[in-house]
Design a protein around this motif. Structure first.
Motif, mmCIF file in Angstrom:
data_model
loop_
_atom_site.group_PDB
_atom_site.id
_atom_site.type_symbol
_atom_site.label_atom_id
_atom_site.label_comp_id
_atom_site.label_asym_id
_atom_site.label_seq_id
_atom_site.Cartn_x
_atom_site.Cartn_y
_atom_site.Cartn_z
ATOM 1 N N GLU A 111 0.820 -1.221 0.000
ATOM 2 C CA GLU A 111 0.000 0.000 0.000
ATOM 3 C C GLU A 111 0.849 1.263 0.000
ATOM 4 N N ASP A 112 2.174 1.094 0.090
ATOM 5 C CA ASP A 112 3.063 2.247 0.201
ATOM 6 C C ASP A 112 3.697 2.561 -1.149
ATOM 7 N N GLU A 113 3.413 3.742 -1.679
ATOM 8 C CA GLU A 113 3.944 4.121 -2.986
ATOM 9 C C GLU A 113 5.453 4.371 -2.956
ATOM 10 N N LYS A 114 5.999 4.696 -1.793
ATOM 11 C CA LYS A 114 7.427 5.003 -1.683
ATOM 12 C C LYS A 114 8.296 3.746 -1.535
ATOM 13 N N GLY A 115 7.673 2.606 -1.470
ATOM 14 C CA GLY A 115 8.438 1.368 -1.413
ATOM 15 C C GLY A 115 9.069 1.083 -0.070
ATOM 16 N N PHE A 116 8.469 1.568 1.030
ATOM 17 C CA PHE A 116 8.993 1.289 2.348
ATOM 18 C C PHE A 116 8.703 -0.165 2.728
ATOM 19 N N ALA A 117 9.600 -0.748 3.529
ATOM 20 C CA ALA A 117 9.454 -2.145 3.924
ATOM 21 C C ALA A 117 8.743 -2.252 5.267
ATOM 22 N N TYR A 118 8.222 -3.449 5.533
ATOM 23 C CA TYR A 118 7.657 -3.713 6.851
ATOM 24 C C TYR A 118 8.792 -3.732 7.879
ATOM 25 N N PRO A 119 8.534 -3.251 9.103
ATOM 26 C CA PRO A 119 9.566 -3.375 10.141
ATOM 27 C C PRO A 119 9.861 -4.853 10.403
ATOM 28 N N MET A 120 11.101 -5.165 10.751
ATOM 29 C CA MET A 120 11.503 -6.555 10.902
ATOM 30 C C MET A 120 12.187 -6.764 12.249
ATOM 31 N N VAL A 121 11.899 -7.902 12.860
ATOM 32 C CA VAL A 121 12.557 -8.313 14.092
ATOM 33 C C VAL A 121 13.207 -9.669 13.846
ATOM 34 N N ALA A 122 14.501 -9.777 14.148
ATOM 35 C CA ALA A 122 15.219 -11.050 13.996
ATOM 36 C C ALA A 122 15.292 -11.732 15.357
ATOM 37 N N VAL A 123 14.813 -12.969 15.418
ATOM 38 C CA VAL A 123 14.832 -13.736 16.669
ATOM 39 C C VAL A 123 15.782 -14.916 16.500
ATOM 40 N N TYR A 124 16.706 -15.066 17.439
ATOM 41 C CA TYR A 124 17.673 -16.165 17.380
ATOM 42 C C TYR A 124 17.510 -17.052 18.612
ATOM 43 N N ILE A 133 27.957 -13.176 27.673
ATOM 44 C CA ILE A 133 26.625 -12.671 28.033
ATOM 45 C C ILE A 133 25.950 -13.691 28.948
ATOM 46 N N ASN A 134 25.612 -13.258 30.160
ATOM 47 C CA ASN A 134 25.053 -14.181 31.159
ATOM 48 C C ASN A 134 23.529 -14.135 31.239
ATOM 49 N N GLU A 135 22.910 -13.227 30.508
ATOM 50 C CA GLU A 135 21.445 -13.155 30.498
ATOM 51 C C GLU A 135 20.892 -14.150 29.483
ATOM 52 N N PRO A 136 19.880 -14.930 29.848
ATOM 53 C CA PRO A 136 19.332 -15.905 28.907
ATOM 54 C C PRO A 136 18.663 -15.281 27.695
ATOM 55 N N ILE A 137 18.064 -14.092 27.874
ATOM 56 C CA ILE A 137 17.391 -13.404 26.771
ATOM 57 C C ILE A 137 17.875 -11.958 26.739
ATOM 58 N N VAL A 138 18.334 -11.518 25.575
ATOM 59 C CA VAL A 138 18.756 -10.116 25.438
ATOM 60 C C VAL A 138 18.062 -9.500 24.231
ATOM 61 N N TYR A 139 17.745 -8.218 24.360
ATOM 62 C CA TYR A 139 17.093 -7.454 23.298
ATOM 63 C C TYR A 139 18.092 -6.441 22.741
ATOM 64 N N VAL A 140 18.233 -6.429 21.426
ATOM 65 C CA VAL A 140 19.108 -5.459 20.767
ATOM 66 C C VAL A 140 18.203 -4.538 19.941
ATOM 67 N N ASN A 141 17.897 -3.364 20.488
ATOM 68 C CA ASN A 141 16.959 -2.437 19.849
ATOM 69 C C ASN A 141 17.684 -1.190 19.365
ATOM 70 N N HIS A 142 17.343 -0.748 18.173
ATOM 71 C CA HIS A 142 17.973 0.456 17.642
ATOM 72 C C HIS A 142 17.247 1.691 18.163
ATOM 73 N N ASP A 143 17.999 2.755 18.305
ATOM 74 C CA ASP A 143 17.437 4.050 18.666
ATOM 75 C C ASP A 143 17.904 5.084 17.639
ATOM 76 N N VAL A 144 17.253 6.220 17.638
ATOM 77 C CA VAL A 144 17.620 7.315 16.747
ATOM 78 C C VAL A 144 18.204 8.431 17.602
#
Length: 329
Positions: A111-124, A133-144
């Motif tokens: 629906e986007d004429e500018k060709g923008f992509a859907y946001p994506m989350v990579a889960v490993y 890294i001693n935490e069982p689950i870690v989140y790597v989030n980008h900021d602006v």
């Protein structure tokens, strides 16, 4: 009450439960910490049907997530690239797969004429630890950020930004030791490998009473119980065990070969060092002999110059006449 369920670390079992929309919504809602109202498995998701050197199971979802902006709720589509591996895998494989997703035209909003992509989350979901890294689950989030390092709150979810960056969630399965402090750890507790029952990893022994107040988790356990009782599923797990055993045997053979090669290299290094020392000693001895010969030559010439004959010099020095002759040349 303890029950026996199939181990979801196996690709066949994991695929079996994640194809169930209710379980997929339960799992993804816990991972994203947001309500997933709808989820679909995207086409061509099972790229490990032909196994390569290392097993890496991939499955792609399009999830409709309910988010709140102030007092307003809205639904948002997010692509989730979930990758599971039990063996230590180089990151290049993950990067190659993500690169394929970035270049996939089906990830562009229609629906986007500018060709923008859907946001994506990579889960490993990793069957091994990541460094220290001693935490069982870690989140790597980008900021602006602006030039001064301050977070830009307005517009951080602009399509242009989200089209070129993605967030990641990393789960270290070996660190899931039964500690349940939040919703996600409760959901992932079915992956806790300390609950393995028997001589193989195929079956987990789980206390069902711990999930008595959670219908979604009881449903997950029911699905895993059905998988454990399924003869075809058990056969698939046997095939995976044989595959991993072959890899372990190969890796063991490589390690033994590398050990032997290292020992041989060390032996060769020691031998080369000994030869070098012997060569140095021979060189020193040769130099000493050369100096001795020069001294004898000078002495023989001096005696000869004083009028002594070769025979007399030989008798005095104990050197045979033939060698005296050579020294005088």
């Amino acid at each position: 009450m303890f029950i026996h369920v199939a181990n979801p670390i196996y690709d066949s079992v994991f695929k079996y439960i994640m194809e169930d929309e209710r379980i997929a919504k339960t799992m993804l809602s816990a991972l994203l910490k947001k309500e997933v109202v709808h989820v679909t498995v995207r086409p061509h998701e099972y790229s490990n049907t032909t196994r390569d050197t290392l097993s890496m199971f991939r499955i792609d979802f399009a999830a409709t997530v309910r988010e709140c902006e102030g007092d307003v709720e809205k639904n948002r589509v997010v692509l989730i690239e979930l990758q599971k591996t039990w063996l230590n895998t180089e990151t290049l494989r993950f990067r190659q797969y993500l690169g394929a997703q970035y270049s996939n035209k089906s990830n562009i909003r229609e629906e986007d004429e500018k060709g923008f992509a859907y946001p994506m989350v990579a889960v490993y979901l990793l069957g091994h630890r990541v460094g220290n890294i001693n935490e069982p689950i870690v989140y790597v989030n980008h900021d602006v950020f602006d030039y001064n390092g301050n977070i830009v709150k307005e517009g951080s979810e602009e399509p242009f930004v989200e089209s070129l960056t993605h967030n990641s969630i990393i789960v270290q399965i070996p660190l899931l030791h039964g500690n349940v402090n939040n919703r996600l750890e409760k959901v992932l507790s079915v992956f806790d490998q300390t609950q393995v029952e028997g001589n193989t990893q195929q079956v987990l022994k789980i206390d069902e009473d711990k999930y008595a107040d959670d219908n979604d988790m009881l449903y997950v356990l029911h699905k895993l119980t059905a998988a454990a009782a399924n003869s075809e599923m058990r056969q698939d797990m046997n095939v995976e065990d044989e595959y991993y055993k072959a890899i372990e045997d190969r890796d063991t053979a490589i390690m033994q070969r590398d050990k032997i090669l290292k020992e041989q290299e060390e032996q060769l290094s020691q031998q080369n060092e000994q030869l070098s020392q012997q060569s140095e000693q021979l060189s020193q001895q040769s130099e000493q002999l050369s100096q001795q010969n020069e001294q004898l030559r000078n002495m023989a010439k001096a005696l000869f110059a004083k009028g002594m004959t070769e025979e007399q010099i030989s008798e005095m020095t104990g050197i045979n006449v033939e060698n005296i002759t050579k020294l005088l040349k």
